[in-house]
Design an enzyme around this catalytic site. Structure first.
Site, PDB file in Angstrom:
ATOM      1  N   THR A 134       1.602  -4.412   4.288  1.00  0.00           N
ATOM      2  CA  THR A 134       1.441  -4.751   5.707  1.00  0.00           C
ATOM      3  C   THR A 134       0.814  -6.123   5.918  1.00  0.00           C
ATOM      4  OG1 THR A 134      -0.706  -3.660   5.771  1.00  0.00           O
ATOM      5  CG2 THR A 134       1.209  -2.346   6.411  1.00  0.00           C
ATOM      6  N   ASP A 135       0.122  -6.630   4.887  1.00  0.00           N
ATOM      7  CA  ASP A 135      -0.623  -7.881   5.075  1.00  0.00           C
ATOM      8  C   ASP A 135       0.242  -9.035   5.551  1.00  0.00           C
ATOM      9  OD1 ASP A 135      -2.849  -6.545   4.249  1.00  0.00           O
ATOM     10  OD2 ASP A 135      -3.059  -7.566   2.320  1.00  0.00           O
ATOM     11  N   THR A 142       0.827  -1.222   0.000  1.00  0.00           N
ATOM     12  CA  THR A 142       0.000   0.000   0.000  1.00  0.00           C
ATOM     13  C   THR A 142       0.853   1.260   0.000  1.00  0.00           C
ATOM     14  OG1 THR A 142      -1.854  -1.082   1.102  1.00  0.00           O
ATOM     15  CG2 THR A 142      -1.663   1.289   1.427  1.00  0.00           C
TER      16      THR A 142
END
Ligand code: ASP
Length: 349
Positions: free
Chosen positions: A93-94, A18
């Site tokens: 971040t996942d 992101t």
């Protein structure tokens, strides 16, 4: 007069996520920005005086990163390690809670590897990427971070890779360390550790092998009968069981787990998200004591995702079940660090 920071050197590896996503025109975002573009958007970076190199390593969402990507990244960090004071990784971040732990296991040098990302993409008001990058670079450059392995810096908090978890789908405070809390914080731009890791176990080599081991994480649920497990028999290289509470499963599951544990390593973790799997409190069929006596390996404080990363890395190095159990005992926080199977790779602070 030059500050400490102004004589420091950091390499930033951009992997996508992101933090690097923009809208190419369709109303949704995908990873497009280069490492250099990410840095250009960070106010105040130039005045730190930190010398920064950039590497565009991958352009992927966090969900598509693989262990092979991270093994390759660890090798590249090691190869470029001479003369740098820290490395920063920007990524989705996942998967940070998994990639950071794998990096922590593979990174044997003293300088820190700091992973960060963003929850709000650069097209949104209040995008958090620039602040996180600045905090990560300052942390990576700080001499006090030497010996602390891989750190996750997010929302002005400094987390240890082996403890950090993503706990919210959208909050900028998504990263927490339920076991023990963050190691430190950034206050008025200065990274400060309130706690240090006294020791850090690393692996003697990166996992090798043409194919990644097949290690499902099976989350036990109310009334779980193990039907999926039965279908998986003979197809797995290892198994992580995310059990109830302190490491419990329905009594009907005990036989199948015992069969699995006779052929592959089966790690018993907890689905609760914090605390340690116990060893000798409950005695009912399917309790932690029962399952450990049947050969399951206790995850200790490692959550199911961290357990899976450790088992993956270990299976790339050894098939020796005793070595695997010893490694989990130290990494899971329930054995003396000196029993780490690779004493030369136990880094004392
Ligand atoms: N939501 C994710 C992120 O924060 C997307 C990804 O992991 O790439 O970066």
């Amino acid at each position: 007069m030059p500050t400490v920071e102004s004589s420091r050197r950091v390499t930033v590896f951009a992997l996508g996520g992101t933090i690097a996503m923009t809208d190419p025109g369709g109303g949704t975002v995908t990873p497009t920005l280069s490492a250099q573009q990410l840095l250009t958007a960070v106010p105040g970076l130039a005045t730190t005086g930190i010398e920064i190199d950039t590497v565009d390593f991958r352009h992927k969402p966090g969900a598509s990163l693989t262990p092979a990507d991270i093994v390759a990244l660890a090798a590249e960090i090691a190869a470029g390690g001479d003369g740098i004071d820290g490395a920063v990784i920007t990524q989705g971040t996942d998967t940070i809670e998994e990639t950071a732990y794998l990096l922590d296991l593979l990174h044997t040098a003293d300088f820190p590897v700091v992973v960060t990302g963003a929850m709000r993409n650069p097209t949104l008001a209040g995008a958090d990427g620039p602040a996180n990058i600045l905090a990560a670079i300052r942390t990576a450059a700080d001499p006090a971070m030497q010996g602390q392995g891989c750190l996750v810096v997010f929302n002005d908090e400094i987390h240890a890779a082996h403890r950090v978890r993503k706990t919210h789908t959208t909050s900028t405070a998504t990263f927490t360390s339920p076991n023990g809390g963050p190691l430190g914080y950034l206050t008025e731009n200065q990274p400060r550790l309130l706690n240090r890791r006294p020791h850090r176990p690393t692996l003697p080599a990166a996992p090798v092998g043409a194919t990644a081991p097949h290690i499902p994480v099976v989350t036990v649920t109310l009334g779980y009968t193990g039907s999926v497990l039965r279908a998986l028999a003979e197809q797995v290289d290892g198994l992580v069981v995310a059990g109830f509470g302190a490491g419990h499963v329905p009594a009907d599951l005990v036989d199948i787990l015992t069969e699995f544990a006779a052929t592959v390593p089966v790690v018993l973790a907890s689905r609760t998200g914090s605390g340690s799997v116990l060893s000798a409190t409950y005695g009912f069929p399917g309790s932690e004591q029962d399952l450990l006596a049947r050969g399951l390996v206790r995850a200790g404080y490692l959550d199911p995702l961290k357990s899976r990363i450790l088992l993956h890395a270990l299976l790339g190095l050894t098939a020796d079940r005793a070595v695997i159990a010893d490694a989990f005992a130290v990494a899971g926080g329930y054995a003396d660090p000196d029993s780490w199977p690779w004493p030369d790779h136990l880094h004392e602070d």
